[in-house]
Design a protein around this motif. Structure first.
Motif, PDB file in Angstrom:
ATOM      1  N   SER A  53       1.064  -1.078   0.031  1.00  0.00           N
ATOM      2  CA  SER A  53      -0.015   0.080   0.002  1.00  0.00           C
ATOM      3  C   SER A  53       1.050   1.203   0.020  1.00  0.00           C
ATOM      4  CB  SER A  53      -0.876   0.273   1.307  1.00  0.00           C
ATOM      5  OG  SER A  53      -1.546   1.406   1.574  1.00  0.00           O
ATOM      6  N   LEU A  97      -5.056  -6.501   4.312  1.00  0.00           N
ATOM      7  CA  LEU A  97      -6.325  -6.030   3.554  1.00  0.00           C
ATOM      8  C   LEU A  97      -6.302  -4.702   3.042  1.00  0.00           C
ATOM      9  CD1 LEU A  97      -9.119  -7.825   5.591  1.00  0.00           C
ATOM     10  CD2 LEU A  97      -8.095  -8.360   3.242  1.00  0.00           C
ATOM     11  N   GLU A 101      -6.192  -3.651  -1.095  1.00  0.00           N
ATOM     12  CA  GLU A 101      -7.213  -2.975  -1.626  1.00  0.00           C
ATOM     13  C   GLU A 101      -6.393  -2.049  -2.559  1.00  0.00           C
ATOM     14  OE1 GLU A 101      -8.715  -0.624   1.673  1.00  0.00           O
ATOM     15  OE2 GLU A 101     -10.080  -2.389   2.315  1.00  0.00           O
ATOM     16  N   GLU A 102      -5.061  -2.052  -2.518  1.00  0.00           N
ATOM     17  CA  GLU A 102      -4.445  -1.390  -3.579  1.00  0.00           C
ATOM     18  C   GLU A 102      -3.917  -2.233  -4.587  1.00  0.00           C
ATOM     19  OE1 GLU A 102      -1.590   1.882  -2.575  1.00  0.00           O
ATOM     20  OE2 GLU A 102      -2.453   2.260  -0.489  1.00  0.00           O
ATOM     21  N   CYS A 104      -5.186  -5.185  -5.298  1.00  0.00           N
ATOM     22  CA  CYS A 104      -6.079  -6.015  -6.129  1.00  0.00           C
ATOM     23  C   CYS A 104      -7.052  -5.110  -6.966  1.00  0.00           C
ATOM     24  CB  CYS A 104      -7.028  -6.946  -5.185  1.00  0.00           C
ATOM     25  SG  CYS A 104      -5.943  -8.384  -4.552  1.00  0.00           S
ATOM     26  N   THR A 105      -7.982  -5.820  -7.650  1.00  0.00           N
ATOM     27  CA  THR A 105      -9.197  -5.179  -8.320  1.00  0.00           C
ATOM     28  C   THR A 105     -10.445  -5.483  -7.728  1.00  0.00           C
ATOM     29  OG1 THR A 105      -9.030  -6.928 -10.058  1.00  0.00           O
ATOM     30  CG2 THR A 105      -7.891  -5.191 -10.706  1.00  0.00           C
ATOM     31  N   THR A 106     -10.280  -6.548  -7.190  1.00  0.00           N
ATOM     32  CA  THR A 106     -11.573  -6.795  -6.460  1.00  0.00           C
ATOM     33  C   THR A 106     -11.431  -6.671  -4.789  1.00  0.00           C
ATOM     34  OG1 THR A 106     -10.728  -9.158  -6.016  1.00  0.00           O
ATOM     35  CG2 THR A 106     -12.130  -8.652  -8.102  1.00  0.00           C
ATOM     36  N   LYS A 107     -12.851  -6.400  -4.414  1.00  0.00           N
ATOM     37  CA  LYS A 107     -12.778  -6.122  -2.792  1.00  0.00           C
ATOM     38  C   LYS A 107     -12.808  -7.341  -2.137  1.00  0.00           C
ATOM     39  CE  LYS A 107     -15.414  -3.753   0.415  1.00  0.00           C
ATOM     40  NZ  LYS A 107     -14.513  -3.667   1.694  1.00  0.00           N
ATOM     41  N   VAL A 108     -11.910  -7.229  -0.972  1.00  0.00           N
ATOM     42  CA  VAL A 108     -11.606  -8.364  -0.195  1.00  0.00           C
ATOM     43  C   VAL A 108     -11.933  -7.844   1.139  1.00  0.00           C
ATOM     44  CG1 VAL A 108      -9.893 -10.117   0.759  1.00  0.00           C
ATOM     45  CG2 VAL A 108      -9.496  -9.089  -1.583  1.00  0.00           C
ATOM     46  N   ASP A 109     -12.910  -8.456   2.015  1.00  0.00           N
ATOM     47  CA  ASP A 109     -13.679  -8.314   3.304  1.00  0.00           C
ATOM     48  C   ASP A 109     -12.865  -8.852   4.379  1.00  0.00           C
ATOM     49  OD1 ASP A 109     -15.594  -6.796   2.160  1.00  0.00           O
ATOM     50  OD2 ASP A 109     -16.908  -8.565   1.718  1.00  0.00           O
ATOM     51  N   LYS A 125     -12.589 -10.850   9.726  1.00  0.00           N
ATOM     52  CA  LYS A 125     -12.963  -9.815   8.982  1.00  0.00           C
ATOM     53  C   LYS A 125     -12.552  -8.448   9.939  1.00  0.00           C
ATOM     54  CE  LYS A 125     -16.547  -7.597   6.626  1.00  0.00           C
ATOM     55  NZ  LYS A 125     -18.178  -7.604   6.483  1.00  0.00           N
ATOM     56  N   ARG A 131      -8.295  -1.526  11.800  1.00  0.00           N
ATOM     57  CA  ARG A 131      -7.595  -0.381  10.692  1.00  0.00           C
ATOM     58  C   ARG A 131      -7.008   0.604  11.124  1.00  0.00           C
ATOM     59  NH1 ARG A 131      -9.202  -1.139   5.297  1.00  0.00           N
ATOM     60  NH2 ARG A 131     -10.052  -3.176   4.832  1.00  0.00           N
TER      61      ARG A 131
END
Length: 181
Positions: A53, A97, A101-102, A104-109, A125, A131
């Protein structure tokens, strides 16, 4: 498959990866194999995935990724807590996570955490609090890198702090020093 043959092959691989490993750790391997004997193997397509990130200024290697399911896994060599995950693992998962987020192109919960010695896999989660704690730690590390000594927390763990002596020097002084002439 013969469990002893599997153990022997794993030990040979471990010795290649960690040539200085002590033979005493072989008993730990046996315990882990026994604990995970009845646990379904979590498939993965990639290991040691570099994630980063730039916004948070952190990076790391994530243990496993399964491209088929889009699931990420942290592998821990510690026993699992009775419920949930360890606080350090919660921070680690939240940091990964943030990086994902930076990356990947998909959201990971959330992320799976494998506690190998216990033979337990748990889904975690991270909460906004997790965070926020990651960001606070990043800021503290940056300050320490700049040579700034961290502020004493509200309930400091002084009995186990490696900076106890330095901190004692910065102890609040009595107000009487202000009135000396």
């Amino acid at each position: 498959m013969d469990p002893d043959a599997n153990e022997e092959e794993l030990w040979e691989n471990i010795c290649i990866i960690h040539p200085d490993i002590s033979d005493e750790n072989r008993s730990f391997l046996k315990e882990c194999l026994k604990a995970t004997r009845n646990v379904p193997i979590r498939p993965w397509t990639e290991t040691d995935i570099l994630v980063r990130s730039d916004r948070a200024g952190i990076h790391g290697l994530l243990d496993k990724y399964n491209a088929t399911t889009g699931e990420y896994t942290l592998t821990r060599c510690t026993n699992a807590p009775r419920i949930g995950c360890w606080p350090d693992d919660a921070l680690r998962a939240a940091a990964f996570l943030i990086c994902l987020e930076e990356t990947c192109t998909t959201k990971v919960d959330g992320i799976y955490i494998e506690y190998i010695p216990s033979g337990i896999v748990r889904y975690f989660k991270p909460t906004p609090k997790d965070r926020r704690m990651v960001l606070q730690l990043i800021h503290k590390v940056r300050d320490i890198d700049k040579g700034i000594f961290p502020e004493k927390p509200l309930n400091p763990p002084c009995f186990r702090c490696s900076f106890l002596e330095r901190c004692q020097q910065n102890k609040p002084r009595r107000l009487s020093f202000l009135f000396k002439k």
